[in-house]
Design a protein around this motif. Structure first.
Motif, PDB file in Angstrom:
ATOM      1  N   GLU A 289      27.138  27.136  25.211  1.00  0.00           N
ATOM      2  CA  GLU A 289      27.565  27.621  26.529  1.00  0.00           C
ATOM      3  C   GLU A 289      28.390  28.888  26.348  1.00  0.00           C
ATOM      4  O   GLU A 289      29.312  28.941  25.526  1.00  0.00           O
ATOM      5  CB  GLU A 289      28.407  26.561  27.236  1.00  0.00           C
ATOM      6  N   CYS A 290      28.057  29.911  27.126  1.00  0.00           N
ATOM      7  CA  CYS A 290      28.747  31.199  27.033  1.00  0.00           C
ATOM      8  C   CYS A 290      29.548  31.456  28.307  1.00  0.00           C
ATOM      9  O   CYS A 290      28.999  31.410  29.414  1.00  0.00           O
ATOM     10  CB  CYS A 290      27.751  32.339  26.812  1.00  0.00           C
ATOM     11  N   GLN A 291      30.815  31.726  28.131  1.00  0.00           N
ATOM     12  CA  GLN A 291      31.732  31.973  29.246  1.00  0.00           C
ATOM     13  C   GLN A 291      32.148  33.440  29.237  1.00  0.00           C
ATOM     14  O   GLN A 291      32.705  33.926  28.253  1.00  0.00           O
ATOM     15  CB  GLN A 291      32.953  31.062  29.104  1.00  0.00           C
ATOM     16  N   LEU A 292      31.853  34.158  30.323  1.00  0.00           N
ATOM     17  CA  LEU A 292      32.286  35.545  30.439  1.00  0.00           C
ATOM     18  C   LEU A 292      33.750  35.588  30.870  1.00  0.00           C
ATOM     19  O   LEU A 292      34.114  34.978  31.883  1.00  0.00           O
ATOM     20  CB  LEU A 292      31.419  36.294  31.458  1.00  0.00           C
ATOM     21  N   LEU A 293      34.574  36.289  30.125  1.00  0.00           N
ATOM     22  CA  LEU A 293      35.994  36.410  30.469  1.00  0.00           C
ATOM     23  C   LEU A 293      36.144  37.616  31.401  1.00  0.00           C
ATOM     24  O   LEU A 293      36.504  38.717  30.995  1.00  0.00           O
ATOM     25  CB  LEU A 293      36.832  36.579  29.199  1.00  0.00           C
ATOM     26  N   ASP A 294      35.865  37.367  32.675  1.00  0.00           N
ATOM     27  CA  ASP A 294      35.777  38.442  33.666  1.00  0.00           C
ATOM     28  C   ASP A 294      36.717  38.236  34.858  1.00  0.00           C
ATOM     29  O   ASP A 294      36.484  38.775  35.941  1.00  0.00           O
ATOM     30  CB  ASP A 294      34.339  38.592  34.160  1.00  0.00           C
TER      31      ASP A 294
END
Length: 423
Positions: A327-332
């Motif tokens: 799972e990839c989480q964008l730190l945006d």
């Protein structure tokens, strides 16, 4: 019908340049700055026995590698050096006559001896950057073979053959001399550039982090100096920060601005409470530095004790936190305009997220994901898809795999800085 001039002569807007290029009798390729084939004329197809479908879109040296059966083969090395000079100097480069065997389509794995006289010419865009390279070759294989045969045959050559040999030899020797001078000058400039960039990117704290991998790739033709940077800063109580940034432009001017901003952010990260405050200090400083406006940066503080990442971004693409399951989480959640974009000072936002052992944090500059005529969301999707393919790799191997799978190992149109942190 096209428009005609007052005297009845056709104007240039009637010229079909595609048909003109296709019919040009000399073999021509058009290359992108990444050295991918984007144009090929009929004469080139005829000379190589390939079709346009075979060649379009291919990396030049994948389409025409060196002959593996010839240990002396150096066609790729010589042509690669010439194309690099064109990208760096934005000037045409004429090569000496040389042997460059080409693959034979009817015999898989087979090569055919060829002798080429190449000229590489840049086509510049409105900004003065190399948009395309015209690669023209004159195939003198028949003449070279005839000359070799004459040497094995009794009797003197004809006066015409002697004249052609003398002219070809004189031209080749002069080009060889000029190209050797250019190679030496380019090598000196490149070594100076590499030394400068290494000094600017030196990060003493990085040596204490075996789980942090960094990569730096300059834009093709930029003499190995650029405006992108990375940094690692050790703080107290098991905390450290990582950052990447991007100054507009390429070359020594952008690298100089990069060095100033990188040093300022490194100092601010050690002196203030968190990433947002560090970027506030950097933004104020950027207003006094020519060429720093519109620069972007993102910085993340990793607290290994609390297992939390605190981050802030000044107009930069979001870091990615990948979990062991893929799972990839964008730190945006803490993105603000680029440095110096606001006329008045406004506090910058920051956000935090928890992480677990085995997670991976990736920071990068836009050259890694952005492609011409493509939405940035497509680039972000490609990045996260590729990260999932790298699950289980060490940060060092993951960094190399990312560059390879994203097609930028040989360089790209824009500079690239990359940090991979194993958490």
């Amino acid at each position: 019908m096209g428009v005609t001039a007052g005297d009845g002569e056709p104007t240039t807007d009637q010229v079909d340049y595609a048909a003109l290029f296709a019919a040009t009798p000399s073999p021509y390729l058009v290359l992108s700055p990444e050295l991918r084939i984007v144009g090929v004329n009929t004469a080139y197809c005829r000379a190589t026995g390939r079709t346009r479908r075979d060649l379009l879109g291919q990396y030049l040296f994948d389409a025409f590698p060196d002959n593996p059966a010839d240990p002396q083969a150096n066609g790729v090395t010589n042509l690669s050096a010439s194309l690099a000079r064109v990208l760096a100097t934005r000037e045409p480069d004429t090569m000496a006559v040389q042997r460059y065997d080409i693959p034979v389509t009817s015999r898989p794995g087979g090569f055919e001896e060829r002798w080429w006289s190449p000229v590489n010419t840049p086509v510049l865009n409105d900004g003065g950057e190399v948009a395309w390279i015209i690669h023209r070759v004159e195939d003198v294989t028949a003449f070279i073979h005839h000359r070799q045969e004459r040497r094995r045959t009794p009797g003197p050559p004809s006066r015409r053959e002697e004249g052609m040999e003398a002219e070809l030899y004189a031209r080749a020797k002069e080009l060889e001399r000029l190209n050797e001078e250019l190679r030496r000058a380019h090598a000196r400039e490149r070594q100076v550039a590499i030394t400068l960039q290494e000094a600017m990117l030196h990060s003493p704290d990085l040596a204490r982090h075996s789980d942090v991998a960094v990569r730096y790739l300059p834009a093709i033709g930029s003499l190995n100096v650029c405006g992108d940077w990375y940094d690692t800063v050790d703080l107290s109580d098991g905390r450290f920060s990582v950052a990447v940034g991007d100054v507009v432009g390429h070359g020594l001017e952008a690298a100089t601005v990069m060095g100033m901003l990188r040093s300022a952010l490194s100092a601010a990260s050690r002196a203030v409470a968190g990433p947002a405050q560090a970027l506030e200090v950097l933004g104020l400083y950027a207003r006094s530095v020519d060429g720093a406006l519109a620069a972007t940066a993102v910085t993340a503080l990793v607290d290994t004790g609390a297992q939390v990442i605190i981050y802030s971004s000044a107009g930069h693409p979001p870091p990615v936190l990948m979990h062991p399951g893929g799972e990839c989480q964008l730190l945006d959640q803490a993105t603000d305009p680029p440095l110096g974009a606001r006329p008045a000072h406004i506090p910058r936002p920051q956000a935090g997220t928890a992480f677990n052992h085995g997670d991976t944090l990736v920071l990068y500059t836009d050259g890694l994901i952005e492609r011409r005529d493509e939405d940035i969301d497509e680039g972000l999707q490609r990045l996260t898809d590729t990260l999932r393919e790298c699950l289980g790799l060490s940060p060092e191997h993951m960094a190399d795999m990312l560059l390879a799978r994203l097609g930028v190992s040989h360089g790209a149109r824009d500079d690239i800085a990359l940090i991979v942190v194993g958490l």
